[in-house]
Structures are given as structure tokens and as C-alpha cells.
Write an enzyme that holds these catalytic residues in place. Structure first.
Site: not given
Ligand code: RIB
Length: 302
Positions: A251-254
Site C-alpha cells: 500500500a505504499a503506492g496507494d
Molecule cells: O496495493 C496494495 C493492495 O494490493 C493490497 O491491499 C491488496 O489488496 C492488493 O489489492
């Protein structure tokens, strides 16, 4: 008050195993720990926007199971507008099987469940959300037809459209590019989109220039510890990453995307919004899990 950012994308329950190293094909390994946390690229990005100071609505689907209930509750808890999070009868919620090794590298398998049933019509039903937003964010964990429809609608409405092309398995349809203001691949996604190897800043520049030629408005190639490379028709700029000791990069990119979008709608200039997203992402990699790792605005130095 209406949401300034709308995220159209996935919600997953992440089933996370920590191991010393990732298993090879056919190998059974004893892991160190296991936990479940809310994730999904779309939901993570929505959480990042909310925690980093902007109003956000989520458009997506869960299954009619316990995970679906938990995923929705997690977003509501952050104050995210969930009116457009649908429940698909007889379908499981999206699930991500994640392994994280001692070097904080991860490998992920996704079962789409309800995410796979997010149709263009189900987004269109919430057109009022898109109309009221300033920024619309998509990723690639929901059907391509739905992403295509949302990008085109975002362009038609004159919104700032961000596509995080994750996960990417190959080139994007050529008619998508004109609808994208910011295309934000990481190294492997930039490579998948262009067919060019991406390992460092110079190779990221070559891939980014190719994506501009294909018609993307602006490109941000995220390079983990090597920072981020921003490219526009006016030129490119490298943003070094804050130095941290990574524990889990999930989730760093998110977090970067959510921080960038929150920064834009809070009035930051483009470069400031990139640096803001980077600071948030750097903090996230020092923590374990997807949504639990995403920082709050108050945790970031001014
Ligand atoms: O970007 C991370 C996410 O990728 C995770 O939370 C997982 O659910 C996948 O979708």
C-alpha cells in the site's frame, strides 16, 4: 459537503503471511505470523485521501459476506462516503493473499470477487458523485470496461483524472491515454505498459517519455527508494524519496496516490503534492499491513 475526490476501484480483505523469504514454486514454508486487514488498491487510496485531509467517496463493490461488511465499516470509520459501495449477492468479497518476506518485499494474488462485478452502469448510477468531484482516481483491479468508462466520463466532465495502472499486465488500450491527466505506474507497471525495462531513473525517463508519446497528460513513475520521476511535455523532474527503514511496502503506492490527490485538492502545487504523497508513503512503509499503515495528516511534518 460533497467529496472532492472519487475513487472508483477495488476493496479487498488482505490475508497476510509474514515469512523469512518468499516460497519457490512447489515449496512449503513455515511462516512467522498471519493477520487479516482491509485493503484493495481502490479502498487503500480512498483511505489515504481521507486520512491526509480531503473528502472522498468510494465507488466499488463488496460481496455479501463478513469480509464485505468489515471492508465497508473500515471505510465508513474514516468518514469516507460509501453510498456507492454496493453489495453483490451470492459473490465473495475481493481477497488478496499477500506474503511479505524479511526484506519487506511482497507477492500478492488477488481473487476479484465483487470487484469483478463493478460495471460501467454501477458507476453511472453515481454520476452525481463524479460531477461534484475535482479529482477522479481509478486503478486496474475492477473490469477494464468500467475503468474505460470512468476515465472517459471524467474527461467529459473536465475533472482531473488519475489512473494508477496497477496491477498492469501489458499495454493500456490506446484510446485511454487522452482521458488521463496523471498516469502513475511503478517500475514494473511502467515496464509492462511500455515493454521497456525500468530499473532506475534513466530507464524510468525513457518509459515515461514513451507514455507521454502515447498521449498521457503527465506521468509519475514511482521508484520506491529511488524516489519518483515526474514527466510532462514541458520536461521531467526527479523527486528523491525520504530515507526510511522499510518494514512492509504493501500500500505504499496507494498511500502516495492518495496523498498526491489529497494534496492537489487541498491546493498544493503539483510538485508539492508529489512530495507530500512521498512523505506519506515513506511513513507507510515503516508499518505493517495495507490500511493500518496509512498515516494521518497530523503525523506528517509541515
Ligand atoms: O496495493 C496494495 C493492495 O494490493 C493490497 O491491499 C491488496 O489488496 C492488493 O489489492
Amino acid at each position: 459537503m460533497s467529496a472532492k475526490v472519487v475513487v472508483v476501484g477495488s476493496l479487498n480483505m488482505d490475508l497476510v503471511a509474514r515469512t523469512q523469504r518468499l516460497p519457490r514454486p512447489g515449496e512449503t514454508l513455515a511462516g512467522d505470523s498471519f493477520f487479516t486487514v482491509p485493503g484493495g488498491k481502490g479502498a487503500n487510496q480512498a483511505v489515504a485521501v481521507a486520512r491526509l485531509g480531503a473528502r472522498v467517496a468510494m465507488v466499488g463493490n463488496v460481496g455479501d459476506d463478513a469480509y464485505g461488511h468489515q471492508l465497508r465499516k473500515a471505510l465508513e470509520h474514516e468518514g469516507i462516503d460509501c453510498q456507492a459501495v454496493g453489495v453483490c449477492p451470492g459473490v465473495s468479497s475481493g481477497v488478496a493473499l499477500i506474503m511479505v518476506d524479511a526484506a519487506s518485499q511482497n507477492s500478492i494474488v488477488i481473487i476479484p470477487g465483487g470487484n469483478g462485478q463493478l460495471t460501467p452502469a454501477s458507476v453511472q448510477r453515481y454520476d452525481a458523485l463524479l460531477q461534484a468531484a475535482e479529482v477522479i482516481i481509478c486503478q486496474l483491479e475492477v473490469p477494464m470496461t468500467t475503468v474505460a468508462w470512468t476515465l472517459a466520463r471524467g474527461r467529459e466532465l473536465g475533472k482531473t483524472v488519475i489512473l494508477n495502472p496497477a496491477p498492469a499486465t501489458g499495454p493500456l488500450p490506446s484510446d485511454w491515454f487522452a482521458d488521463i491527466d496523471y498516469l502513475t505506474p511503478n517500475e514494473s507497471e511502467a515496464e509492462a505498459l511500455t515493454g521497456l525495462p525500468v530499473t532506475d531513473i534513466d530507464s524510468a525517463r525513457r518509459a515515461g517519455e514513451r507514455l507521454l508519446q502515447l498521449g498521457a497528460g503527465k506521468v509519475i513513475v514511482t521508484l520506491g527508494a529511488q524516489g519518483a520521476l515526474f514527466l510532462s511535455p514541458a520536461g521531467s523532474r526527479h523527486f528523491p524519496a525520504p530515507v526510511v527503514k522499510p518494514v512492509d511496502t504493501t500500500a505504499a503506492g496507494d498511500t502516495f496516490i492518495g496523498g498526491f490527490a489529497a494534496g492537489l485538492v487541498r491546493g498544493l502545487e503539483e510538485g508539492e503534492a508529489i512530495a507530500f504523497g512521498q512523505r506519506a508513503a515513506a511513513l507507510s512503509v515503516t508499518r505493517v499491513g495495507a490500511q493500518p499503515s496509512i498515516p494521518y495528516l497530523a503525523e506528517l511534518a509541515p
